[in-house]
Scaffold this motif. Structure first.
Motif, mmCIF file in Angstrom:
data_model
loop_
_atom_site.group_PDB
_atom_site.id
_atom_site.type_symbol
_atom_site.label_atom_id
_atom_site.label_comp_id
_atom_site.label_asym_id
_atom_site.label_seq_id
_atom_site.Cartn_x
_atom_site.Cartn_y
_atom_site.Cartn_z
ATOM 1 N N ALA A 141 -7.035 44.707 -85.227
ATOM 2 C CA ALA A 141 -8.288 43.947 -85.188
ATOM 3 C C ALA A 141 -9.304 44.685 -86.046
ATOM 4 N N ILE A 142 -10.355 43.974 -86.450
ATOM 5 C CA ILE A 142 -11.380 44.598 -87.289
ATOM 6 C C ILE A 142 -12.746 44.027 -86.940
ATOM 7 N N THR A 143 -13.736 44.906 -86.867
ATOM 8 C CA THR A 143 -15.109 44.490 -86.612
ATOM 9 C C THR A 143 -16.057 45.500 -87.246
ATOM 10 N N GLY A 144 -17.337 45.217 -87.212
ATOM 11 C CA GLY A 144 -18.311 46.135 -87.796
ATOM 12 C C GLY A 144 -19.717 45.612 -87.633
ATOM 13 N N SER A 178 -23.596 44.862 -89.367
ATOM 14 C CA SER A 178 -24.397 44.610 -90.564
ATOM 15 C C SER A 178 -23.507 44.439 -91.802
ATOM 16 N N MET A 179 -23.597 45.324 -92.787
ATOM 17 C CA MET A 179 -22.691 45.262 -93.933
ATOM 18 C C MET A 179 -21.241 45.294 -93.466
ATOM 19 N N GLY A 180 -20.990 46.079 -92.417
ATOM 20 C CA GLY A 180 -19.639 46.163 -91.867
ATOM 21 C C GLY A 180 -19.217 44.905 -91.131
ATOM 22 N N GLY A 181 -20.179 44.149 -90.592
ATOM 23 C CA GLY A 181 -19.861 42.856 -89.991
ATOM 24 C C GLY A 181 -19.411 41.880 -91.058
ATOM 25 N N HIS A 182 -20.131 41.883 -92.186
ATOM 26 C CA HIS A 182 -19.674 41.100 -93.339
ATOM 27 C C HIS A 182 -18.284 41.560 -93.759
ATOM 28 N N GLY A 183 -18.111 42.876 -93.893
ATOM 29 C CA GLY A 183 -16.832 43.404 -94.351
ATOM 30 C C GLY A 183 -15.678 43.036 -93.449
ATOM 31 N N ALA A 184 -15.886 43.107 -92.134
ATOM 32 C CA ALA A 184 -14.811 42.821 -91.188
ATOM 33 C C ALA A 184 -14.338 41.376 -91.301
ATOM 34 N N LEU A 185 -15.277 40.428 -91.314
ATOM 35 C CA LEU A 185 -14.889 39.021 -91.418
ATOM 36 C C LEU A 185 -14.330 38.706 -92.806
ATOM 37 N N TYR A 186 -14.951 39.239 -93.833
ATOM 38 C CA TYR A 186 -14.499 39.011 -95.210
ATOM 39 C C TYR A 186 -13.054 39.485 -95.384
ATOM 40 N N LEU A 187 -12.772 40.696 -94.928
ATOM 41 C CA LEU A 187 -11.425 41.242 -95.080
ATOM 42 C C LEU A 187 -10.415 40.491 -94.233
ATOM 43 N N ALA A 188 -10.784 40.171 -92.995
ATOM 44 C CA ALA A 188 -9.847 39.480 -92.113
ATOM 45 C C ALA A 188 -9.557 38.063 -92.587
ATOM 46 N N PHE A 189 -10.597 37.354 -93.044
ATOM 47 C CA PHE A 189 -10.380 35.989 -93.541
ATOM 48 C C PHE A 189 -9.431 35.999 -94.747
ATOM 49 N N HIS A 244 -7.255 38.449 -95.528
ATOM 50 C CA HIS A 244 -5.996 39.177 -95.286
ATOM 51 C C HIS A 244 -5.509 38.905 -93.857
ATOM 52 N N GLN A 245 -5.213 37.663 -93.592
ATOM 53 C CA GLN A 245 -4.783 37.276 -92.250
ATOM 54 C C GLN A 245 -3.379 37.784 -91.920
ATOM 55 N N ASP A 246 -2.664 38.261 -92.933
ATOM 56 C CA ASP A 246 -1.372 38.895 -92.698
ATOM 57 C C ASP A 246 -1.539 40.304 -92.146
ATOM 58 N N ILE A 247 -2.733 40.869 -92.289
ATOM 59 C CA ILE A 247 -2.977 42.245 -91.837
ATOM 60 C C ILE A 247 -3.660 42.264 -90.475
ATOM 61 N N TRP A 248 -4.745 41.480 -90.312
ATOM 62 C CA TRP A 248 -5.496 41.489 -89.062
ATOM 63 C C TRP A 248 -5.351 40.169 -88.318
ATOM 64 N N GLY A 249 -5.202 40.259 -86.999
ATOM 65 C CA GLY A 249 -5.079 39.059 -86.181
ATOM 66 C C GLY A 249 -6.355 38.687 -85.467
ATOM 67 N N ALA A 250 -7.299 39.619 -85.392
ATOM 68 C CA ALA A 250 -8.577 39.365 -84.724
ATOM 69 C C ALA A 250 -9.690 40.015 -85.530
ATOM 70 N N ALA A 251 -10.853 39.366 -85.535
ATOM 71 C CA ALA A 251 -11.972 39.878 -86.328
ATOM 72 C C ALA A 251 -13.282 39.604 -85.621
ATOM 73 N N GLY A 252 -14.221 40.536 -85.778
ATOM 74 C CA GLY A 252 -15.530 40.379 -85.161
ATOM 75 C C GLY A 252 -16.637 40.840 -86.090
ATOM 76 N N SER A 253 -17.857 40.551 -85.672
ATOM 77 C CA SER A 253 -19.024 40.950 -86.454
ATOM 78 C C SER A 253 -20.200 41.144 -85.517
#
Length: 272
Positions: A135-138, A140-151, A153-162
């Motif tokens: 899973a990935i979350t973060g 501010s900038m990291g919230g953008h990064g977490a959703l951006y990366l997860a959207f 790279h759905q083969d890598i992360w199954g859950a994402a937050g911001s």
């Protein structure tokens, strides 16, 4: 009596030291940027190589670094112990925004986090090396990064937050060095829009990711988070959207991380 009290304090200190999350500082090679970047790994007190653990990737905000969460959220280690998961914090540079910059070869953080850093974690720790264990979350900038990366790279992360994520930075053309990463907004509007979370929603299908968005109603990023929520709704993409009183600060994020980790733990449990 005083001696007994001191002995009790020493004993409790020893017991606490035996049951507390371990923090490793790691060095990971960023191949595209041709440099070595530091990061942090927080291991639960139960950690052993005889089992496999889920991993939550936790991203920092602009003008901060990989140590931010450990230093500014002391309870994070106890949450790691409670949920028996690994939490890792890559460094995203002061203002990388976690994408691969088309104009600055020293800012290739999408490739770094999604390939180099994930690869290092899975090869050096006892992880569940699958999207069902990541899973990935973060914030501010990291919230953008977490959703951006997860959207993307759905083969890598199954859950994402911001948390208070800058999910659409186009309303802020002069802030946070984004023009240094994408060129000035007036001349590069399409490039800017293409690198926002908002523009990545088309990559999602129903239930392709477990998604949680959290933003304080007094946060300057609240309007863009509300707009993202509405776009996800319009596209019939299930997600949790949490709004609480709060501003863009660590008081909010120290509270928000509790809900993020509960959400991610529920995701991990559902995949067992």
């Amino acid at each position: 009596m005083k001696t007994k009290f001191l002995m009790l304090v020493v004993l409790m200190t020893q017991l606490f030291s035996l049951h507390a999350a371990r923090v490793d500082t790691i060095q990971v090679k960023a191949r595209k940027m041709k440099k070595v970047i530091s990061g942090v790994v927080i291991l639960p007190d139960s950690y052993t190589t005889s089992k496999r653990y889920p991993v939550m990737y936790l991203l920092h905000g602009a003008s901060d670094n990989y140590k931010a969460w450990v230093n500014k959220c002391p309870k994070l280690k106890s949450y790691v112990d409670h949920y028996d998961m690994i939490v890792v914090c890559p460094d995203g540079g002061h203002t990388s925004w976690y994408f691969d910059s088309p104009v600055d070869e020293t800012m290739q953080y999408e490739s770094y986090v999604s390939k180099d850093f994930v690869g290092y974690i899975d090869s050096h720790y006892a992880t569940i090396a699958d999207r069902k264990g990541r899973a990935i979350t973060g914030l501010s900038m990291g919230g953008h990064g977490a959703l951006y990366l997860a959207f993307r790279h759905q083969d890598i992360w199954g859950a994402a937050g911001s948390m208070s994520g800058g999910v659409d930075f186009t309303p802020f053309p002069l802030n946070w060095n984004i023009s240094k990463r994408l060129g000035d907004y007036a001349s590069n509007r399409e490039v800017w829009e293409r690198n926002t979370v908002m523009d990545q929603v088309y990559l999602l299908t129903k239930n392709s990711l477990s998604i949680m968005i959290d933003c304080g109603k007094d946060d300057f990023f609240f309007p863009v988070n509300k707009a993202l929520h509405e776009r996800l709704d319009h596209c019939n993409i299930p997600h949790d959207f949490i709004v609480r009183p709060g501003k863009h600060n660590w008081n909010y994020w120290r509270n928000a991380i509790k809900y993020q980790m509960l959400f991610m733990n529920d995701y991990f449990e559902s995949k067992k």
